[in-house]
Design a protein around this motif. Structure first.
Motif, mmCIF file in Angstrom:
data_model
loop_
_atom_site.group_PDB
_atom_site.id
_atom_site.type_symbol
_atom_site.label_atom_id
_atom_site.label_comp_id
_atom_site.label_asym_id
_atom_site.label_seq_id
_atom_site.Cartn_x
_atom_site.Cartn_y
_atom_site.Cartn_z
ATOM 1 N N VAL A 42 0.853 -1.182 0.000
ATOM 2 C CA VAL A 42 0.000 0.000 0.000
ATOM 3 C C VAL A 42 0.895 1.240 0.000
ATOM 4 O O VAL A 42 1.703 1.430 0.913
ATOM 5 N N SER A 43 0.789 2.057 -1.027
ATOM 6 C CA SER A 43 1.597 3.264 -1.129
ATOM 7 C C SER A 43 0.893 4.414 -0.428
ATOM 8 O O SER A 43 -0.324 4.580 -0.533
ATOM 9 N N ASP A 44 1.671 5.196 0.313
ATOM 10 C CA ASP A 44 1.100 6.351 1.009
ATOM 11 C C ASP A 44 1.432 7.647 0.291
ATOM 12 O O ASP A 44 1.354 8.721 0.883
ATOM 13 N N SER A 45 1.835 7.540 -0.994
ATOM 14 C CA SER A 45 2.193 8.744 -1.738
ATOM 15 C C SER A 45 0.977 9.607 -2.048
ATOM 16 O O SER A 45 1.108 10.800 -2.275
ATOM 17 N N GLN A 46 -0.217 8.999 -2.057
ATOM 18 C CA GLN A 46 -1.437 9.737 -2.359
ATOM 19 C C GLN A 46 -2.306 9.835 -1.113
ATOM 20 O O GLN A 46 -3.456 9.386 -1.088
ATOM 21 N N ALA A 216 -1.087 22.561 -15.173
ATOM 22 C CA ALA A 216 -0.421 23.049 -16.379
ATOM 23 C C ALA A 216 0.787 22.193 -16.722
ATOM 24 O O ALA A 216 1.204 22.147 -17.884
ATOM 25 N N THR A 217 1.366 21.512 -15.729
ATOM 26 C CA THR A 217 2.450 20.572 -16.010
ATOM 27 C C THR A 217 1.917 19.329 -16.707
ATOM 28 O O THR A 217 2.559 18.789 -17.614
ATOM 29 N N ARG A 218 0.745 18.886 -16.305
ATOM 30 C CA ARG A 218 0.153 17.701 -16.930
ATOM 31 C C ARG A 218 -0.439 18.029 -18.288
ATOM 32 O O ARG A 218 -0.273 17.281 -19.258
ATOM 33 N N TYR A 219 -1.147 19.149 -18.389
ATOM 34 C CA TYR A 219 -1.790 19.548 -19.648
ATOM 35 C C TYR A 219 -1.174 20.872 -20.088
ATOM 36 O O TYR A 219 -1.493 21.929 -19.535
ATOM 37 N N ARG A 220 -0.316 20.827 -21.073
ATOM 38 C CA ARG A 220 0.460 22.005 -21.469
ATOM 39 C C ARG A 220 -0.391 23.056 -22.179
ATOM 40 O O ARG A 220 0.080 24.170 -22.411
ATOM 41 N N ASP A 221 -1.629 22.759 -22.524
ATOM 42 C CA ASP A 221 -2.506 23.753 -23.152
ATOM 43 C C ASP A 221 -3.074 24.737 -22.138
ATOM 44 O O ASP A 221 -3.631 25.769 -22.522
ATOM 45 N N ALA A 300 -6.181 22.851 -3.620
ATOM 46 C CA ALA A 300 -4.725 22.709 -3.656
ATOM 47 C C ALA A 300 -4.261 21.491 -2.861
ATOM 48 O O ALA A 300 -3.373 20.747 -3.301
ATOM 49 N N VAL A 301 -4.861 21.267 -1.695
ATOM 50 C CA VAL A 301 -4.485 20.104 -0.888
ATOM 51 C C VAL A 301 -4.852 18.809 -1.604
ATOM 52 O O VAL A 301 -4.074 17.846 -1.626
ATOM 53 N N PHE A 302 -6.037 18.754 -2.209
ATOM 54 C CA PHE A 302 -6.435 17.570 -2.966
ATOM 55 C C PHE A 302 -5.502 17.351 -4.153
ATOM 56 O O PHE A 302 -5.152 16.207 -4.476
ATOM 57 N N ALA A 303 -5.111 18.423 -4.825
ATOM 58 C CA ALA A 303 -4.194 18.291 -5.961
ATOM 59 C C ALA A 303 -2.836 17.763 -5.509
ATOM 60 O O ALA A 303 -2.240 16.899 -6.170
ATOM 61 N N LEU A 304 -2.332 18.265 -4.372
ATOM 62 C CA LEU A 304 -1.070 17.754 -3.844
ATOM 63 C C LEU A 304 -1.191 16.289 -3.447
ATOM 64 O O LEU A 304 -0.275 15.481 -3.690
ATOM 65 N N LYS A 305 -2.300 15.945 -2.829
ATOM 66 C CA LYS A 305 -2.512 14.559 -2.406
ATOM 67 C C LYS A 305 -2.522 13.605 -3.596
ATOM 68 O O LYS A 305 -1.898 12.543 -3.570
ATOM 69 N N GLN A 306 -3.188 13.988 -4.657
ATOM 70 C CA GLN A 306 -3.414 13.072 -5.764
ATOM 71 C C GLN A 306 -2.269 13.048 -6.771
ATOM 72 O O GLN A 306 -1.962 11.995 -7.335
ATOM 73 N N ARG A 308 0.980 14.904 -6.479
ATOM 74 C CA ARG A 308 2.309 15.366 -6.079
ATOM 75 C C ARG A 308 3.408 14.428 -6.564
ATOM 76 O O ARG A 308 4.452 14.874 -7.067
ATOM 77 N N ALA A 309 3.199 13.125 -6.437
ATOM 78 C CA ALA A 309 4.232 12.159 -6.810
ATOM 79 C C ALA A 309 4.412 12.035 -8.326
ATOM 80 O O ALA A 309 5.417 11.474 -8.780
ATOM 81 N N ARG A 310 3.458 12.533 -9.089
ATOM 82 C CA ARG A 310 3.538 12.387 -10.547
ATOM 83 C C ARG A 310 4.209 13.568 -11.258
ATOM 84 O O ARG A 310 4.582 13.453 -12.417
ATOM 85 N N VAL A 311 4.309 14.672 -10.559
ATOM 86 C CA VAL A 311 4.878 15.878 -11.183
ATOM 87 C C VAL A 311 6.282 15.638 -11.722
ATOM 88 O O VAL A 311 6.601 16.067 -12.848
ATOM 89 N N PRO A 312 7.196 14.957 -10.986
ATOM 90 C CA PRO A 312 8.530 14.729 -11.551
ATOM 91 C C PRO A 312 8.521 13.943 -12.863
ATOM 92 O O PRO A 312 9.461 14.066 -13.660
#
Length: 315
Positions: A42-46, A216-221, A300-306, A308-312
């Motif tokens: 179980v990953s706790d990244s999200q 904007a990082t995920r969707y460049r448009d 913002a908190v929900f976005a970080l939770k969901q 955050r680990a994918r941004v890199p």
């Protein structure tokens, strides 16, 4: 000799028979063990815990983002004689040119209109940078995100700190204007309301940078869309034009003029500019900004939770 052979050959049979008899009499039967199934990982990244931990860790690395934010300004004006003071000079020249032009076109007293436009441009600079630079905050720091083991929120703190330094530099223009045009005579205790208003302004800059930066990082448009939206908001928000021109004989906004209150950036501008000019601030503006701040931070908190680990992986 030959008589002993059958007896010897019979022993193994008798032994096997005895063994079979013992197995049949034994109450315990052989059972094939089932293969062990490993527990799922179980990953706790999200999780909200990791999201808040990222914000705390980022703030704990303040020596890093304080230094990087100041270096951004020094790098921009490297090898110039005046250095960061060009920030103040550029804003002052823009405010002076627009103040002289529009005070003549709109038939407004320069003593009232120039401070009005100047504060509007200073506050709008923070709003527009939060949207435009916030959308690019993670893409612009791709190298640091992939190579530097730091919290993701460090880059947001760095951006907001840099904008705060710009704001402080430009605030010197306001101090000069209230002395030259004697605006200080109109100021009262309501001036203190500018402090929580400015804090709210930068608190909103934080969540705007997080939300727009991630998506904007995920969707460049999204970044070009935000550029067009910011330009539209600049036209609709009373930065260059005054709402006093839309008031009726009783000093109240007409019904059609009240449409300006639909624009959310109007309320951010109002809660900061009105106390700095000695004007009253309507409670509706504080309520709108408060509601947007709470909702924005929840998103913002929900976005970080969901994500955050994918941004890199997205940059």
């Amino acid at each position: 000799m030959f008589g002993s052979v059958p007896a010897a050959a019979a022993r193994p049979d008798s032994v096997s028979d005895q063994a079979d008899a013992r197995i049949e009499e034994s109450p315990v039967h052989s059972v094939t063990p089932e293969p062990h199934t490993p527990d799922p990982i179980v990953s706790d990244s999200q999780t909200f815990k990791r999201a808040f931990a990222d914000m705390r860790a980022g703030f704990g690395q303040r020596e890093l983002w304080l230094s990087l934010g100041w270096q951004d300004i020094k790098q921009r004006y490297r090898r110039s004689v005046l250095g960061p003071f060009w920030i103040t000079i550029a804003t002052a020249l823009q405010a002076l040119a627009m103040g002289l032009l529009y005070s003549t076109l709109l038939n407004q007293p320069l003593r009232e209109y120039l401070p009005y436009v100047t504060i509007g441009l200073i506050v709008w600079g923070v709003i527009s940078a939060s949207i435009l630079e916030g959308a690019d905050v993670f893409i612009a720091n791709e190298g640091l995100i992939k190579q530097l083991p730091s919290a993701l929120s460090v880059h947001v703190y760095r951006l907001v700190w840099r904008q705060f330094l710009f704001f402080i530099h430009n605030a010197a223009i306001y101090v000069l204007l209230i002395v030259v045009f004697a605006v200080w005579r109109d100021l009262g205790w309501s001036l203190l309301l500018a402090i929580p208003a400015i804090l709210l302004l930068f608190a909103n800059a934080m969540w705007v940078s997080i939300v727009f930066g991630i998506f904007a990082t995920r969707y460049r448009d999204i970044a070009p869309i935000l550029g067009s939206m910011t330009l539209m908001l600049f036209v609709l928000t009373p930065v260059m034009w005054s709402t006093k021109a839309l008031q009726d004989a009783g000093g109240q906004l007409s019904d059609r003029a009240k449409l300006v209150e639909i624009v959310p950036t109007y309320h951010y501008l109002e809660i900061v500019r009105a106390p700095l000019l000695g004007d009253p601030v309507h409670w509706r503006s504080w309520a709108v900004v408060g509601v947007i701040t709470v909702v924005g931070w929840v998103v913002a908190v929900f976005a970080l939770k969901q994500y955050r680990a994918r941004v890199p992986y997205w940059v």
